[in-house]
Design a protein around this motif. Structure first.
Motif, PDB file in Angstrom:
ATOM      1  N   LYS A  62       0.844  -1.189   0.000  1.00  0.00           N
ATOM      2  CA  LYS A  62       0.000   0.000   0.000  1.00  0.00           C
ATOM      3  C   LYS A  62       0.885   1.246   0.000  1.00  0.00           C
ATOM      4  N   GLY A  63       0.633   2.157  -0.937  1.00  0.00           N
ATOM      5  CA  GLY A  63       1.415   3.377  -1.043  1.00  0.00           C
ATOM      6  C   GLY A  63       2.707   3.222  -1.818  1.00  0.00           C
ATOM      7  N   VAL A  68       6.777   2.078  -8.336  1.00  0.00           N
ATOM      8  CA  VAL A  68       7.973   1.466  -8.912  1.00  0.00           C
ATOM      9  C   VAL A  68       9.208   2.248  -8.489  1.00  0.00           C
ATOM     10  N   ALA A  69       9.098   3.580  -8.486  1.00  0.00           N
ATOM     11  CA  ALA A  69      10.242   4.417  -8.102  1.00  0.00           C
ATOM     12  C   ALA A  69      10.661   4.156  -6.662  1.00  0.00           C
ATOM     13  N   ARG A  70       9.716   4.017  -5.759  1.00  0.00           N
ATOM     14  CA  ARG A  70      10.055   3.775  -4.353  1.00  0.00           C
ATOM     15  C   ARG A  70      10.709   2.414  -4.160  1.00  0.00           C
ATOM     16  N   LEU A  77      -0.677   1.046 -10.819  1.00  0.00           N
ATOM     17  CA  LEU A  77      -0.494  -0.383 -10.563  1.00  0.00           C
ATOM     18  C   LEU A  77      -1.158  -0.773  -9.248  1.00  0.00           C
ATOM     19  N   PRO A  78      -1.823  -1.908  -9.189  1.00  0.00           N
ATOM     20  CA  PRO A  78      -2.554  -2.292  -7.973  1.00  0.00           C
ATOM     21  C   PRO A  78      -1.635  -2.806  -6.879  1.00  0.00           C
ATOM     22  N   ILE A  79      -2.152  -2.820  -5.669  1.00  0.00           N
ATOM     23  CA  ILE A  79      -1.434  -3.423  -4.545  1.00  0.00           C
ATOM     24  C   ILE A  79      -1.239  -4.920  -4.823  1.00  0.00           C
TER      25      ILE A  79
END
Length: 516
Positions: free
Chosen positions: A153-154, A157-159, A187-189
């Motif tokens: 959740k939250g 891709v960058a993170r 993108l979904p969880i």
């Protein structure tokens, strides 16, 4: 015995002591020690022994092929020149000159020559990167690692790449390159990312992203790769999709839902099956021990084995009352209608009214004369009471138009819906009315119109459900069984019969899902 100086002599000045005729014991002790004659020969013998050891070491060094190689020097270059200055000589050598060869004889053979050693042998300064790194580490590239990451959740891709230590510039290039092929921000969880990278090294270099694979849809796979120049490219692969039939069956043990899930029926087809049977079956009251279910499901898979959808029901059968009754249904789409289910005779399973406007409820009071629990006298109970927890959704029994919505005396919060054919349904004691449900609003069958409560004359949370026919109350349970259905005719009926034959043949050859 030597004379000892008197106290008087100890205070004389140096001049008086020189002219004194008495002997000076201090000079006798220094000039003539008792053991002085034996020390010099021992010292000479020691020096001779060291010279012999040095000569032997030099001889072994000259005869060994290892030490003949100019790139495999046992000691520093200045030590080698010191050895050459005293070939086969018994002359004692300085300590700094003969100790390194002795140590070299006791140490293991030197390792193979590397770039830094060759640079020293050529009298060239070794590069800085080589001086601090072994030859083995330089020649072997850091191995790449591959990991599977699922978005939480939250997450983005960058993170994820940032947590893996990828440089900010590489992350930006990756997102820009992927944006043309997939919505990276949507993108979904739980979305899976397969990341291959070269991890950071001890020198402080950032991790390098080598490849990233993402499958936003079962049919599509996006692969991003980095080339030798550091540029990123994307390849998209589209997989073929094929349908497969699966059949699951079992005996009801406890509840239909738990038993069907244990038999391997996916959630979505299971919900579809229950909804299709709900017009004929009350799952809280009609299902008994020993009842059975059987269902044929069509599911889609990609060529590499990924599930495309949860599947859809093609055919289902259910017994009720301990096997007393049996219901079956087939999926079919008429030429001018929506795809849904029909029984073997071509009648739609959809009736004008639902049997019960609540799921997971029990009947607490039936239609007919009874003693009112609050007013304490006998009168007609013009509906059926369904006990249910507070807040349970209440469904519209049929499509129609809302004619009443609000407070209504002892009924508490109340909604009345007018249907076709002179039918009307009423719903009482609601805790609240659903948004959008107001007078003159149209509702569809199965739409949530309110929630169970205990408003008005009520002793506990329940739904009081009434059915009126031409303005007069009738038993909802009886009327629901005889409610009108649509029936196929003409070419639609011919096509339906052919479809029934196809499905009957398919369910005999479908893969059987084992009970889990």
């Amino acid at each position: 015995m030597l004379d000892q100086p008197s106290p008087r002599d100890s205070v004389l000045n140096p001049v008086d002591r020189q002219i004194s005729p008495s002997p000076q014991p201090t000079f006798v002790q220094i000039r003539a020690p008792v053991s002085g004659g034996r020390a010099w020969p021992r010292f000479c013998v020691g020096l001779g022994g060291l010279a012999v050891v040095a000569a032997l070491g030099w001889a072994v060094t000259r005869s060994s092929p290892e030490h003949a190689a100019p790139t495999e020097i046992a000691g520093p270059a200045r030590m080698a020149s010191a050895l050459e200055a005293y070939p086969e000589s018994e002359t004692p050598m300085p300590e700094a000159a003969f100790l390194p060869p002795v140590l070299a004889l006791e140490s293991p053979p030197a390792p193979p020559a590397s770039e830094d050693i060759l640079a020293v042998s050529r009298d060239e300064p070794a590069p800085t990167s080589i001086e601090t790194t072994s030859a083995e580490t330089i020649s072997a590239e850091t191995p790449a690692i591959e990991t599977l990451v699922r978005l939480a959740k939250g997450d983005t891709v960058a993170r994820v790449l940032h947590r893996l230590g990828v440089a900010t510039g590489d992350i930006s290039n990756t997102i820009v390159t992927l944006a043309a092929h997939v919505r990276v921000k949507s993108l979904p969880i739980g979305q899976a990312l397969t990341v291959r990278l070269r991890p950071a090294d001890e020198a402080g270099a950032k991790a390098v992203l080598l490849a990233l694979t993402i499958r936003p849809e079962p049919r599509r796979e996006i692969t991003l790769e980095r080339d030798e120049e550091g540029d990123y490219s994307v390849e998209e692969e589209i997989f073929e999709v094929a349908s497969k039939l699966q059949r699951a069956s079992g005996e009801v043990d406890g509840s239909v839902i738990a038993s069907a899930e244990a038999a391997g029926v996916p959630r979505r087809p299971l919900a579809e099956m229950l909804r299709a049977f709900s017009w004929d079956v009350n799952f809280q009251h009609d299902i008994k021990a020993g009842d059975r279910f059987d269902v044929l499901i069509e599911r889609s898979w990609t060529s590499d084995g990924h599930e495309v959808d949860a599947g859809r029901v093609l055919w289902a059968e259910l017994t009720t009352g301990g096997g007393a009754e049996s219901f079956s249904l087939y999926r079919f789409k008429p030429a001018d209608g929506e795809e849904f289910f029909y029984n073997r005779e071509g009648e739609s399973v959809v009736k004008a009214l639902l049997r019960t406007p609540l799921n997971m409820s029990r009947i607490s009071s039936r239609f007919g004369m009874r003693r009112h629990p609050v007013l304490r006298f006998t009168r007609l109970h013009a509906g059926v009471d369904f006990a249910a927890p507070p807040g349970t959704p209440i469904l519209a029994a049929g499509a129609g138009q809302v004619v009443e919505a609000g407070r209504n005396g002892g009924y508490g919060r109340w909604v009345k819906i007018l249907h076709r054919g002179g039918l009307a349904t009423g719903y009482a004691h609601m805790s609240r009315i659903a948004p959008g449900v107001r007078r003159s609003a149209r509702v569809r069958q199965g739409q949530v119109i309110g929630f169970v409560g205990s408003t008005g004359l009520s002793t506990g949370p329940h739904l009081h459900f009434e059915l009126h026919r031409n303005g007069r109350p009738v038993n909802p349970l009886t009327m629901a069984r005889t409610a009108e259905r649509t029936r196929l005719a003409g070419k639609d009926l011919e096509r339906f019969r052919a479809r029934v034959a196809e499905i009957d043949l398919a369910r005999e050859t479908a893969t059987v899902v084992e009970n889990r």
